[in-house]
Enzyme design. Sequence first.
Site, short mmCIF file in Angstrom:
data_model
loop_
_atom_site.label_atom_id
_atom_site.label_comp_id
_atom_site.label_asym_id
_atom_site.label_seq_id
_atom_site.Cartn_x
_atom_site.Cartn_y
_atom_site.Cartn_z
N GLU A 455 0.96 -1.40 0.06
CA GLU A 455 -0.22 0.05 -0.25
C GLU A 455 0.56 1.62 -0.29
O GLU A 455 0.77 2.21 0.84
CB GLU A 455 -0.76 -0.44 1.34
CG GLU A 455 -1.85 0.65 1.41
CD GLU A 455 -2.60 0.49 -0.12
OE1 GLU A 455 -3.28 -0.83 -0.32
OE2 GLU A 455 -3.13 1.87 -0.88
C1 LIG Z 1 1.72 -9.85 0.50
C2 LIG Z 1 1.72 -8.79 -0.59
C3 LIG Z 1 0.67 -8.16 -1.30
C4 LIG Z 1 0.46 -7.20 -2.03
N1 LIG Z 1 -1.22 -7.09 -2.27
C5 LIG Z 1 -0.62 -5.77 -3.80
C6 LIG Z 1 -2.14 -6.02 -4.20
O1 LIG Z 1 -3.18 -6.40 -3.99
N2 LIG Z 1 -2.85 -4.90 -5.31
C7 LIG Z 1 -1.07 -4.83 -5.09
O2 LIG Z 1 -1.10 -3.84 -6.49
N3 LIG Z 1 0.27 -4.58 -5.58
C8 LIG Z 1 0.20 -5.14 -4.15
N4 LIG Z 1 1.45 -5.81 -3.52
C9 LIG Z 1 2.10 -4.81 -4.13
C10 LIG Z 1 3.17 -3.72 -2.76
O3 LIG Z 1 2.46 -2.61 -2.95
C11 LIG Z 1 4.49 -3.86 -3.27
O4 LIG Z 1 5.39 -4.83 -3.29
C12 LIG Z 1 4.88 -2.77 -2.75
O5 LIG Z 1 4.37 -1.74 -3.78
C13 LIG Z 1 5.97 -2.26 -3.11
O6 LIG Z 1 6.63 -2.58 -4.50
P1 LIG Z 1 8.12 -3.63 -5.01
O7 LIG Z 1 7.78 -4.76 -4.49
O8 LIG Z 1 8.50 -3.29 -6.47
O9 LIG Z 1 9.21 -3.07 -4.25
P2 LIG Z 1 10.12 -1.01 -4.79
O10 LIG Z 1 9.30 -0.47 -5.09
O11 LIG Z 1 11.17 -2.60 -5.80
O12 LIG Z 1 11.07 -1.02 -4.14
C14 LIG Z 1 12.12 -1.53 -2.85
C15 LIG Z 1 12.41 -0.67 -1.74
O13 LIG Z 1 12.82 0.74 -2.42
C16 LIG Z 1 12.62 2.00 -2.31
N5 LIG Z 1 12.00 2.77 -3.30
C17 LIG Z 1 11.93 2.43 -4.34
N6 LIG Z 1 10.83 3.83 -5.07
C18 LIG Z 1 11.76 4.75 -4.39
C19 LIG Z 1 11.89 5.75 -4.41
N7 LIG Z 1 11.83 6.75 -5.89
N8 LIG Z 1 12.55 7.38 -3.56
C20 LIG Z 1 12.96 6.75 -2.81
N9 LIG Z 1 12.28 5.20 -1.90
C21 LIG Z 1 12.02 4.30 -2.85
C22 LIG Z 1 10.94 1.40 -1.42
O14 LIG Z 1 10.53 2.06 -1.06
C23 LIG Z 1 11.70 0.12 -0.73
O15 LIG Z 1 11.83 0.30 0.32
C24 LIG Z 1 1.72 -6.60 -2.60
C25 LIG Z 1 2.35 -6.94 -1.82
C26 LIG Z 1 2.89 -7.97 -1.35
C27 LIG Z 1 4.02 -8.64 -0.56
#
Ligand SMILES: Cc1cc2nc3c(=O)[nH]c(=O)nc-3n(C[C@H](O)[C@H](O)[C@H](O)COP(=O)(O)OP(=O)(O)OC[C@H]3O[C@@H](n4cnc5c(N)ncnc54)[C@H](O)[C@@H]3O)c2cc1C
Length: 619
Positions: A455
């Site tokens: 989220e």
């Molecule tokens: C159990 C689970 C349920 C989920 N449910 C849903 C769902 O229902 N629908 C859906 O669409 N998604 C869902 N997600 C996805 C979730 O919202 C994403 O995992 C989350 O938004 C982060 O994206 P990412 O995992 O690709 O991490 P990344 O975006 O790769 O981020 C990795 C790290 O880098 C940091 N980072 C990234 N960009 C920046 C920036 N610009 N500035 C500073 N820091 C940054 C982040 O804060 C994080 O610490 C779910 C994930 C899980 C694990």
Amino acid sequence: MTEMNHYKADLRELEFALFEQFELGKLLKTNAFKHIGEEDARLILKEGYTFATSVVGPTMVSADRTGCVIDKGLAKAPPELREVWKKYYADGWNMLTQPESNGGQGAPQLLGVAVTEMMSGANTGFHMYPGLAMGAAAVIRAFGTPAQTELYATRLEKGDWGGTMVLTEPQAGSDVGLSTTKAVSRGDGNYSITGSKIFISGGDHDLAANIVHLVLARIEGAPKGTRGLSLFIVPKMRVNPDGSLGPSNDVVCTKLEHKLGINASATAALSFGESGQCIGQLVGGEPSKGAEPGEGMRKMFLMMNGARIGVGVQGLGVASSAYFNALAYARTRLQGAHPTKGRGDKGAVPIIAHADVRRMLMEMKCLVEGCRALIYSAVRMLDDAHALRADRKAKEADELEEYMGLFIPLVKAFTTDTAVHVASLAMQVYGGHGYLKDHPVEQYLRDARIFPIYEGTNGIQALDLVGRKLGQGGGKLIGRFGQEWGAFAAAMKERKGWQAEAATLGKALAALNTVVGKYLEFFTTGKADVVLGSATRFLEVLAKVTIARHLADAAFKAEAQLAKVSADSQDAQFYAGKIASARYFLRNILPAAVTLAEIIATGDSTAVDAPDGGFSLAF
Ligand SMILES: Cc1cc2nc3c(=O)[nH]c(=O)nc-3n(C[C@H](O)[C@H](O)[C@H](O)COP(=O)(O)OP(=O)(O)OC[C@H]3O[C@@H](n4cnc5c(N)ncnc54)[C@H](O)[C@@H]3O)c2cc1C
């Protein structure tokens, strides 16, 4: 198979928060909510507790152990959740705060959030399914055509179908604008959807006959980035105009993730249109009929704001139950001797007698109560805005809702970071026993760990706070905050017995003010990285200052009541506990936030300036 309930809530505490601190009774006298009496609200709270502890709670452990599986190509939720899902909808828990015009009870969000806290705390993995379905229904009601509302939203609200929010792709996480899922017009008002999404909560399961996916996709030829994204209704099974189900809509669950926690919640990888047969409708209908393509993020935001509060409430529910379980354990576990009173007649004292255990319990208590106040106060603003609108004061209502937006990143990020901390402290209170699956706290810790990630990660929440909310309207949101909290601190200085705490709150506000000024300077002198690098810490400081006022306010209300109850009554102990929460927080936690604010103001950029290789050349 279901087991014993582990969910613990203190109804006295919830009643205090609702009726004594946030004055639900007064809210129920406004035109918007006068159809619900105070006694009704108290009864709903009690019934919510009964449902959470007797229906939802007993499934928490078994559903975690069973998890979600794909069996013969079909995704299955833990079987015991079927009954809970049915009863949850049959009893109308999902409709508590929905408007009466939609068949809901039209209760204030404040009451709703207390019930949600209990349901979510009882089995957070389960509660995500109806939570997401209601979020999808809300978006369709807000932006869909009347036909879409009739066809989809009403069935989501009845629990006939599940719902999801579908943003994430392997290469598009926080950066949703990188999404490549495509929508191509079929010339009949519908679109062919193709693409792969991952991590979709409730993405596939057998609790309901159909699943309504709200999918972000890019219409062929639309610009890159988030502004090219549109929002589509993409059902798992196609839907005939009369609502009956047609054939599969070519949405394939390719995988259910194996995760650390929330194992009751199906986290699905979904493939849309592998066989070219996936059809979606733009939320709001066709562009030729006025629907705006490229408005996907704006529409999704409606769901996301609600969802961000919802994740904060998940954190609160889990943290609160972790605290009460640790408290109950600390009263029965016998170990060691009291430093002055010795071992007592049982050969050892309950660990709650030890100062270090009391420290952990008091830290958990004040943080849980503080987060509750943070969330309930934000939600109360939404109710006040609704009440203002009912009295035709739309401008004031809009202003209040805009102001409430300042607190959303705090609700989402601070509460969820705190939930992990509190669950970890709870495990510490249990000692080695807490690390075992024999007790619920290890599950609380596992379940809570996702809350700071999904989220919008908590890092992204902090960026939203410093990059958007602080500057919004020329800084009017943080300006209003400074005025309100400053007035409270000034009045507190006059309060007998609270001068030292009032001085700390005053210092914290001054330090916060300095940081806001410095941030402006950093932004305008090309040092944006310094701001972004300390945003998470700034969010922590702002949250702690926010909470300090609410806890102090609760303590003052408790002091007033304490004078009215007999010294040996249970209420006297309860109110003394409220005062202790505020004192502990303002004496032990707020001063560290002042120091943190002072550190932020120095503009240290060590982490930003360090060479990449300086982190290690080995990786
Ligand atoms: C159990 C689970 C349920 C989920 N449910 C849903 C769902 O229902 N629908 C859906 O669409 N998604 C869902 N997600 C996805 C979730 O919202 C994403 O995992 C989350 O938004 C982060 O994206 P990412 O995992 O690709 O991490 P990344 O975006 O790769 O981020 C990795 C790290 O880098 C940091 N980072 C990234 N960009 C920046 C920036 N610009 N500035 C500073 N820091 C940054 C982040 O804060 C994080 O610490 C779910 C994930 C899980 C694990």
